[in-house]
Design a protein around this motif. Structure first.
Motif, short mmCIF file in Angstrom:
data_model
loop_
_atom_site.label_atom_id
_atom_site.label_comp_id
_atom_site.label_asym_id
_atom_site.label_seq_id
_atom_site.Cartn_x
_atom_site.Cartn_y
_atom_site.Cartn_z
N VAL A 357 0.86 -1.19 0.00
CA VAL A 357 0.00 0.00 0.00
C VAL A 357 0.89 1.24 0.00
N ARG A 358 0.56 2.21 -0.86
CA ARG A 358 1.21 3.52 -0.87
C ARG A 358 0.16 4.60 -0.61
N GLY A 359 0.60 5.74 -0.08
CA GLY A 359 -0.31 6.83 0.17
C GLY A 359 -0.90 6.81 1.56
N LYS A 360 -1.72 7.81 1.87
CA LYS A 360 -2.33 7.93 3.19
C LYS A 360 -3.79 8.36 3.06
N GLY A 361 -4.56 8.07 4.11
CA GLY A 361 -5.95 8.51 4.16
C GLY A 361 -6.76 7.97 3.01
N ASP A 362 -7.54 8.87 2.36
CA ASP A 362 -8.37 8.44 1.25
C ASP A 362 -7.61 8.45 -0.07
N LYS A 363 -6.29 8.67 -0.01
CA LYS A 363 -5.44 8.65 -1.20
C LYS A 363 -4.48 7.46 -1.16
N GLN A 364 -5.02 6.31 -0.78
CA GLN A 364 -4.21 5.10 -0.74
C GLN A 364 -4.48 4.24 -1.97
N GLU A 365 -3.46 3.54 -2.39
CA GLU A 365 -3.54 2.64 -3.55
C GLU A 365 -2.74 1.39 -3.23
N SER A 366 -3.16 0.25 -3.77
CA SER A 366 -2.51 -1.02 -3.46
C SER A 366 -2.06 -1.74 -4.73
N ALA A 367 -1.07 -2.60 -4.57
CA ALA A 367 -0.58 -3.45 -5.65
C ALA A 367 -0.09 -4.75 -5.04
N TYR A 368 0.14 -5.75 -5.88
CA TYR A 368 0.51 -7.08 -5.42
C TYR A 368 1.80 -7.53 -6.07
N LEU A 369 2.60 -8.22 -5.29
CA LEU A 369 3.93 -8.65 -5.75
C LEU A 369 4.15 -10.09 -5.29
N PRO A 370 4.16 -11.07 -6.22
CA PRO A 370 4.37 -12.46 -5.84
C PRO A 370 5.85 -12.82 -5.76
N ALA A 371 6.15 -13.88 -5.03
CA ALA A 371 7.49 -14.46 -5.12
C ALA A 371 7.72 -14.91 -6.55
N THR A 372 8.95 -14.77 -7.04
CA THR A 372 9.22 -15.04 -8.44
C THR A 372 10.51 -15.82 -8.60
N SER A 373 10.73 -16.32 -9.81
CA SER A 373 11.97 -17.03 -10.12
C SER A 373 13.02 -16.04 -10.59
N PRO A 374 14.30 -16.44 -10.64
CA PRO A 374 15.35 -15.53 -11.09
C PRO A 374 15.17 -15.11 -12.54
N VAL A 375 15.83 -14.01 -12.90
CA VAL A 375 15.80 -13.54 -14.29
C VAL A 375 16.36 -14.61 -15.23
N GLY A 376 17.35 -15.34 -14.78
CA GLY A 376 17.95 -16.36 -15.64
C GLY A 376 18.77 -15.70 -16.74
N THR A 377 18.55 -16.11 -17.98
CA THR A 377 19.32 -15.58 -19.10
C THR A 377 18.91 -14.15 -19.45
N ARG A 378 17.58 -13.88 -19.44
CA ARG A 378 17.10 -12.59 -19.90
C ARG A 378 15.64 -12.42 -19.54
N ALA A 379 15.22 -11.18 -19.30
CA ALA A 379 13.82 -10.86 -19.09
C ALA A 379 13.57 -9.42 -19.47
N SER A 380 12.33 -9.11 -19.86
CA SER A 380 11.99 -7.76 -20.28
C SER A 380 10.74 -7.27 -19.57
N ALA A 381 10.65 -5.94 -19.42
CA ALA A 381 9.46 -5.27 -18.90
C ALA A 381 9.12 -4.13 -19.84
N VAL A 382 7.84 -4.01 -20.20
CA VAL A 382 7.44 -3.02 -21.20
C VAL A 382 6.57 -1.93 -20.58
N ALA A 383 6.19 -0.95 -21.41
CA ALA A 383 5.32 0.17 -21.02
C ALA A 383 6.01 1.15 -20.08
N ASN A 384 7.33 1.23 -20.13
CA ASN A 384 8.05 2.17 -19.28
C ASN A 384 7.98 3.58 -19.86
N THR A 385 7.95 4.57 -18.97
CA THR A 385 7.89 5.96 -19.37
C THR A 385 9.14 6.70 -18.90
#
Length: 496
Positions: A357-385
């Motif tokens: 959870v980030r933020g305070k009061g009525d301006k809070q927002e949540s996100a979820y983060l699971p346990a994951t495996s290593p990057v290994g050889t290569r991995a990508s993430a898109v939609a970056n600004t």
């Protein structure tokens, strides 16, 4: 034809079906005297990804972003296809669904492509990529919802179909609306069992067994309809007994916004949850063990200076077959951090995820983060600004060197790369390389240069009517290459 020959053909065919198509080399020599050769590592030639329906809100604004990193050894030519899944309504009349206009047209490897949709009627998507667009193909949907249950920034990586999924951290509480989305890409129906586990063990469900997902369709399942119990901390297990599906949970809260919960990595004795935002105001860890014995875990935070133990939260005891939660508060305290869970004694397999959870009061927002495996050889993430993107890297067991490449932008720019050293037991929010002349969004590709396991996640942030919207995606291995055994021509097997 003898059984030996049939077994060889069947094994080779099965490998190609699972990993993509790859040419097998025929040696110039043959016979029993030829030594066995090492497997060749080749780019996959076909990949499939599944995207769940993004939202039911009329206020939803969704962006799809596609990217394939440049891979050595690929041949010229390549195609992609993104088609809407049928769903209950479209399939009800028994007619074949007419393909809609593609939401985007992927570009050549090394350059991302983006497309937009609006409203709450956007369907789930079934995607395939072939040829040079297949190795490491990454596709994400990112949605902004300005108001209502689950308002905020929601993001999910479109995933490959599989047969087994674990989702610790779901809820059927009154203030939560959690949907399990199952998408079937194949031409025949898939059948799955949906199991729920709480602090006491298995939860009785009304329709969880033998759940059918019709061919080429996607089904959202409201988890609160599976049981009359109202529980804050549950684990969902999806076991596909026939066929295969893509699976993701959309967890929506009346007050804390919402996001997608991706599946945890397979049950393991040690787990890493990488890249908890440094300004997190509340972190809740949820863990489950499918084993017949209890799991006792050491809880540590990999900070920029090394591994530390949260005061009063040193261990977590998870009873066999049950779900356990642990509130960690603002555990990162303004610094980059990743959770590292290791057995205190006997190693017992567990799955885990955190709600942030980030933020305070009525301006809070949540996100979820699971346990994951290593990057290994290569991995990508898109939609970056250009602003609002954070890449977190952690190396719990040893010092690692990592190359990070920022691609050209979806509308223009030049790629840039940088190498980082991540010290043992630390997490770093790295200063990202800046693509020159960036226009649009860009992709990040992470490639470890040492054998030390590296874990990674990417956080996107955006202000939505004053709300600190954010979403987090992990970066497991992109499975862009496959080891293909080198075969030999041996006619003597026909004489046995």
């Amino acid at each position: 034809m003898k059984r030996t020959t049939l077994s060889l053909i069947a094994g080779t065919t099965a490998l190609a079906a699972v990993t993509g198509f790859a040419a097998l080399t025929q040696p110039t020599d043959s016979g029993a005297g030829t030594a066995a050769k090492a497997a060749a590592v080749l780019p996959v030639e076909r990949a499939g990804l599944l995207c769940p329906a993004p939202s039911t809100s009329d206020l939803a604004e969704t962006t799809y972003t596609s990217f394939t990193p440049v891979t050595k050894g690929t041949k010229s030519g390549g195609t992609t296809e993104l088609l809407p899944a049928a769903g209950k309504t479209a399939a009800g009349d028994g007619k074949k669904k007419t393909p809609a206009k593609p939401v985007l047209t992927p570009k050549a490897p090394g350059t991302p492509a983006a497309g937009d949709t609006s409203g709450g009627a956007s369907p789930a998507l079934i995607g395939t990529a072939e040829g040079r667009l297949a190795p490491g193909w990454t596709l994400q949907e990112t949605t902004e919802v300005a108001a209502g249950t689950g308002r905020g920034l929601l993001g999910v990586n479109c995933t490959a179909p599989d047969t087994d999924f674990w989702f610790p951290g779901v809820s059927t509480a009154a203030d939560r609306t959690d949907y399990l989305h199952l998408t079937n890409p194949d031409d025949s129906a898939a059948v799955a069992d949906i199991e729920l586990y709480d602090k006491d063990g298995p939860v009785a469900t009304t329709t969880g067994d033998d759940f059918t997902v019709p061919a080429g369709s996607s089904e959202p399942i409201l988890l609160s309809t599976l049981t009359g119990e109202k529980q804050d901390d549950l684990t969902v297990h999806v076991n596909v007994r026939s066929g295969r599906v893509g699976a993701a949970v959309q967890a929506l809260d009346d007050k804390l916004g919402g996001d997608w919960l991706a599946a945890s990595t397979d049950p393991a004795g040690s787990l890493v949850v990488p890249g908890i935002p440094k300004d997190a105001t509340a972190v809740r860890l949820v863990a489950f063990t499918p084993a017949d014995s209890d799991a006792d875990l050491k809880v540590q935070l990999a900070s920029p200076s090394g591994l530390i133990t949260p005061a009063g939260k040193e261990t977590l005891h998870v009873k066999a077959g049950t779900t356990t939660a642990l509130d960690l508060g603002d555990v990162t305290r303004g610094e980059a951090g990743s959770l590292v869970l290791t057995p205190t004694d006997q190693s017992v397999p567990v799955v885990a995820a955190v709600r942030v959870v980030r933020g305070k009061g009525d301006k809070q927002e949540s996100a979820y983060l699971p346990a994951t495996s290593p990057v290994g050889t290569r991995a990508s993430a898109v939609a970056n600004t250009a602003k609002g993107t954070t890449l977190s890297l952690t190396a719990p067991t040893g010092t690692a060197k990592v190359k990070v490449t920022a691609s050209a932008g979806s509308e223009g720019g030049t790629a840039a790369s940088q190498t980082y050293t991540i010290k043992t037991g630390t997490t770093q929010d790295v200063q990202l390389p800046a693509p020159a002349g960036l226009k649009g969004t860009y992709a990040l590709t992470v490639e470890p240069l040492t054998a030390t396991p590296v874990y990674a996640s990417r956080t996107l942030t955006a202000s939505i009517d004053g709300l600190p919207g954010f979403t987090i995606q992990t970066l497991p291995n992109d499975r862009g290459t496959v080891a293909v055994p080198r075969t030999e021509q041996d006619m003597t097997v026909l004489q046995k």
